[in-house]
Design a protein around this motif. Structure first.
Motif, PDB file in Angstrom:
ATOM      1  N   ALA A   1      28.437  38.698 -29.801  1.00  0.00           N
ATOM      2  CA  ALA A   1      29.316  37.606 -29.391  1.00  0.00           C
ATOM      3  C   ALA A   1      30.348  38.047 -28.356  1.00  0.00           C
ATOM      4  O   ALA A   1      30.959  37.217 -27.693  1.00  0.00           O
ATOM      5  CB  ALA A   1      30.028  37.013 -30.605  1.00  0.00           C
ATOM      6  N   ARG A   2      30.506  39.355 -28.204  1.00  0.00           N
ATOM      7  CA  ARG A   2      31.515  39.866 -27.266  1.00  0.00           C
ATOM      8  C   ARG A   2      31.174  41.318 -26.923  1.00  0.00           C
ATOM      9  O   ARG A   2      30.243  41.894 -27.460  1.00  0.00           O
ATOM     10  CB  ARG A   2      32.908  39.794 -27.893  1.00  0.00           C
ATOM     11  N   GLY A   3      31.916  41.891 -26.014  1.00  0.00           N
ATOM     12  CA  GLY A   3      31.838  43.315 -25.747  1.00  0.00           C
ATOM     13  C   GLY A   3      30.502  43.788 -25.201  1.00  0.00           C
ATOM     14  O   GLY A   3      29.836  43.103 -24.419  1.00  0.00           O
TER      15      GLY A   3
ATOM     16  N   PRO B   1      36.055  63.031 -17.273  1.00  0.00           N
ATOM     17  CA  PRO B   1      35.985  63.585 -15.922  1.00  0.00           C
ATOM     18  C   PRO B   1      36.117  62.556 -14.812  1.00  0.00           C
ATOM     19  O   PRO B   1      36.702  62.848 -13.758  1.00  0.00           O
ATOM     20  CB  PRO B   1      34.613  64.270 -15.898  1.00  0.00           C
ATOM     21  N   LEU B   2      35.595  61.348 -15.005  1.00  0.00           N
ATOM     22  CA  LEU B   2      35.730  60.318 -13.977  1.00  0.00           C
ATOM     23  C   LEU B   2      37.135  59.718 -13.933  1.00  0.00           C
ATOM     24  O   LEU B   2      37.469  58.990 -13.000  1.00  0.00           O
ATOM     25  CB  LEU B   2      34.698  59.200 -14.185  1.00  0.00           C
ATOM     26  N   GLY B   3      37.929  59.975 -14.964  1.00  0.00           N
ATOM     27  CA  GLY B   3      39.319  59.540 -14.955  1.00  0.00           C
ATOM     28  C   GLY B   3      39.549  58.066 -15.131  1.00  0.00           C
ATOM     29  O   GLY B   3      40.618  57.544 -14.809  1.00  0.00           O
ATOM     30  N   ARG B   4      38.556  57.348 -15.662  1.00  0.00           N
ATOM     31  CA  ARG B   4      38.722  55.907 -15.854  1.00  0.00           C
ATOM     32  C   ARG B   4      37.945  55.456 -17.075  1.00  0.00           C
ATOM     33  O   ARG B   4      37.014  56.128 -17.531  1.00  0.00           O
ATOM     34  CB  ARG B   4      38.250  55.139 -14.627  1.00  0.00           C
ATOM     35  N   LEU B   5      38.330  54.301 -17.581  1.00  0.00           N
ATOM     36  CA  LEU B   5      37.641  53.721 -18.727  1.00  0.00           C
ATOM     37  C   LEU B   5      36.381  53.005 -18.264  1.00  0.00           C
ATOM     38  O   LEU B   5      36.263  52.598 -17.112  1.00  0.00           O
ATOM     39  CB  LEU B   5      38.561  52.731 -19.449  1.00  0.00           C
ATOM     40  N   GLY B   6      35.438  52.866 -19.188  1.00  0.00           N
ATOM     41  CA  GLY B   6      34.223  52.139 -18.887  1.00  0.00           C
ATOM     42  C   GLY B   6      34.368  50.657 -19.174  1.00  0.00           C
ATOM     43  O   GLY B   6      35.323  50.208 -19.805  1.00  0.00           O
ATOM     44  N   LYS B   7      33.402  49.888 -18.692  1.00  0.00           N
ATOM     45  CA  LYS B   7      33.327  48.449 -18.936  1.00  0.00           C
ATOM     46  C   LYS B   7      32.062  48.165 -19.744  1.00  0.00           C
ATOM     47  O   LYS B   7      31.081  48.905 -19.649  1.00  0.00           O
ATOM     48  CB  LYS B   7      33.284  47.660 -17.628  1.00  0.00           C
ATOM     49  N   PRO B   8      32.040  47.103 -20.539  1.00  0.00           N
ATOM     50  CA  PRO B   8      30.823  46.767 -21.280  1.00  0.00           C
ATOM     51  C   PRO B   8      29.592  46.683 -20.381  1.00  0.00           C
ATOM     52  O   PRO B   8      28.496  47.085 -20.772  1.00  0.00           O
ATOM     53  CB  PRO B   8      31.160  45.413 -21.909  1.00  0.00           C
ATOM     54  N   GLU B   9      29.785  46.183 -19.164  1.00  0.00           N
ATOM     55  CA  GLU B   9      28.663  46.029 -18.243  1.00  0.00           C
ATOM     56  C   GLU B   9      28.044  47.371 -17.852  1.00  0.00           C
ATOM     57  O   GLU B   9      26.895  47.423 -17.396  1.00  0.00           O
ATOM     58  CB  GLU B   9      29.130  45.285 -16.989  1.00  0.00           C
ATOM     59  N   ASP B  10      28.799  48.466 -18.005  1.00  0.00           N
ATOM     60  CA  ASP B  10      28.258  49.785 -17.667  1.00  0.00           C
ATOM     61  C   ASP B  10      27.084  50.158 -18.560  1.00  0.00           C
ATOM     62  O   ASP B  10      26.263  51.002 -18.184  1.00  0.00           O
ATOM     63  CB  ASP B  10      29.354  50.852 -17.780  1.00  0.00           C
TER      64      ASP B  10
ATOM     65  N   VAL C   1      34.993  52.673 -23.747  1.00  0.00           N
ATOM     66  CA  VAL C   1      34.682  51.417 -23.060  1.00  0.00           C
ATOM     67  C   VAL C   1      35.726  50.374 -23.461  1.00  0.00           C
ATOM     68  O   VAL C   1      36.066  50.243 -24.636  1.00  0.00           O
ATOM     69  CB  VAL C   1      33.266  50.932 -23.426  1.00  0.00           C
ATOM     70  N   LEU C   2      36.210  49.646 -22.489  1.00  0.00           N
ATOM     71  CA  LEU C   2      37.282  48.688 -22.750  1.00  0.00           C
ATOM     72  C   LEU C   2      36.712  47.421 -23.382  1.00  0.00           C
ATOM     73  O   LEU C   2      36.324  46.474 -22.692  1.00  0.00           O
ATOM     74  CB  LEU C   2      38.012  48.356 -21.443  1.00  0.00           C
ATOM     75  N   THR C   3      36.630  47.426 -24.696  1.00  0.00           N
ATOM     76  CA  THR C   3      36.180  46.278 -25.469  1.00  0.00           C
ATOM     77  C   THR C   3      37.354  45.751 -26.292  1.00  0.00           C
ATOM     78  O   THR C   3      38.414  46.380 -26.378  1.00  0.00           O
ATOM     79  CB  THR C   3      35.048  46.677 -26.423  1.00  0.00           C
TER      80      THR C   3
ATOM     81  N   VAL D   1      26.872  57.070 -21.850  1.00  0.00           N
ATOM     82  CA  VAL D   1      27.524  56.188 -20.874  1.00  0.00           C
ATOM     83  C   VAL D   1      29.020  56.372 -21.115  1.00  0.00           C
ATOM     84  O   VAL D   1      29.689  55.524 -21.708  1.00  0.00           O
ATOM     85  CB  VAL D   1      27.106  54.714 -21.058  1.00  0.00           C
ATOM     86  N   ASP D   2      29.529  57.518 -20.683  1.00  0.00           N
ATOM     87  CA  ASP D   2      30.877  57.917 -21.100  1.00  0.00           C
ATOM     88  C   ASP D   2      31.719  58.555 -20.009  1.00  0.00           C
ATOM     89  O   ASP D   2      32.786  59.105 -20.279  1.00  0.00           O
ATOM     90  CB  ASP D   2      30.793  58.873 -22.287  1.00  0.00           C
ATOM     91  N   GLY D   3      31.251  58.499 -18.753  1.00  0.00           N
ATOM     92  CA  GLY D   3      32.010  59.120 -17.683  1.00  0.00           C
ATOM     93  C   GLY D   3      32.138  60.616 -17.803  1.00  0.00           C
ATOM     94  O   GLY D   3      32.969  61.231 -17.127  1.00  0.00           O
ATOM     95  N   GLY D   4      31.330  61.226 -18.684  1.00  0.00           N
ATOM     96  CA  GLY D   4      31.394  62.667 -18.904  1.00  0.00           C
ATOM     97  C   GLY D   4      32.300  63.072 -20.045  1.00  0.00           C
ATOM     98  O   GLY D   4      32.563  64.268 -20.243  1.00  0.00           O
ATOM     99  N   MET D   5      32.758  62.114 -20.833  1.00  0.00           N
ATOM    100  CA  MET D   5      33.711  62.392 -21.911  1.00  0.00           C
ATOM    101  C   MET D   5      33.172  63.372 -22.944  1.00  0.00           C
ATOM    102  O   MET D   5      33.910  64.113 -23.584  1.00  0.00           O
ATOM    103  CB  MET D   5      34.109  61.083 -22.591  1.00  0.00           C
TER     104      MET D   5
END
Length: 250
Positions: free
Chosen positions: A16-18, A212-221, A189-191, A244-248
């Protein structure tokens, strides 16, 4: 977008979300009939209505996976409507933040029931049909916590890595030519679930410092990878654990 999944039916739990909704949307855009499962009837109904308003095939399916009978009832309802799924995305989960010395009985029970027991029940309800029809895609949504757990995710991380073991077991032992099993492992991921935690003072900065990428992910990622796995181009991907974690996790 080419409607490469035309004729396919995708059941996405907790959608339903995220992340679940992002995946359902991407699969619907590719031509699949997206079945948006959730226990939140209003949210699931609204989400499927939004997709239909865009000319996409979507419907809602309301069930509480904490109930042992829910997956078999879901399977009976979908069979009756002629919408047996070819694609099963296991996105519904319970995440309770507790350290090892504070894990409560209720939190253990809830996380075990949804993250593990419901996973098995859903597989038992829907995998036989995929095998009989000769096509299937099972995608479990895992977690970066499996490989780099926080102390507050002690029991949650354990249930998610156990779920991953189930999926990998099936990937190795099922041996059906066009039925695959894979795991996507999101990081920060910003849910809706994560917003409250990240809103704590300095918390978002601390999390970003670990990526490592220095930013949060989005659900669409997560949605593009899920789509690839379901497309003919992804048919040889089996038993993969895809971060799917930007290298976290590093």
């Amino acid at each position: 977008m080419a409607r490469s999944l035309s004729g396919r039916v995708a059941l996405i739990t907790g959608a339903a979300r995220g992340i679940g909704l992002a995946i359902a949307t991407r699969l619907a855009e590719a031509g699949a009939h997206a079945i948006i499962h959730d226990r939140d009837a209003a949210a699931a109904t609204a989400a499927s209505a939004d997709l239909r308003a865009r000319g996409l095939a979507a419907s809602s399916l309301i069930a509480d996976l904490a109930e042992a009978s829910a997956p078999s009832a879901m399977a009976a309802e979908l069979k009756g409507s002629g919408a047996e799924p070819d694609i099963l995305v296991l996105c519904a989960s319970v995440e309770t933040l507790e350290t090892w010395d504070a894990v409560s009985e209720s939190a253990m029970a809830a996380q075990t029931e949804i993250n593990l027991h419901a996973t098995l029940r859903l597989l038992q309800a829907f995998l036989p049909g995929m095998l009989a029809r000769g096509f299937g895609r099972v995608i479990a949504i895992g977690s970066v916590q499996e490989t780099r757990p926080n102390p507050t995710h002690f029991y949650y991380a354990a249930t998610k890595i156990a779920q991953t073991n189930m999926i990998l077991n099936l990937a190795r032992t099922t041996q059906a030519p066009d039925v695959t099993f894979n795991i996507l492992k999101p990081g920060a991921v910003l849910t809706d679930r994560n917003r409250a935690v990240l809103a704590q003072p300095e918390r978002e900065e601390q999390v970003r410092a670990r990526i490592p990428l220095g930013r949060l992910g989005k659900p669409e990622d997560c949605a593009g990878l899920a789509l690839l796995i379901c497309l003919p181009e992804g048919s040889y991907i089996n038993g993969a654990e895809i971060a799917v974690d930007g290298g976290m996790r590093l």
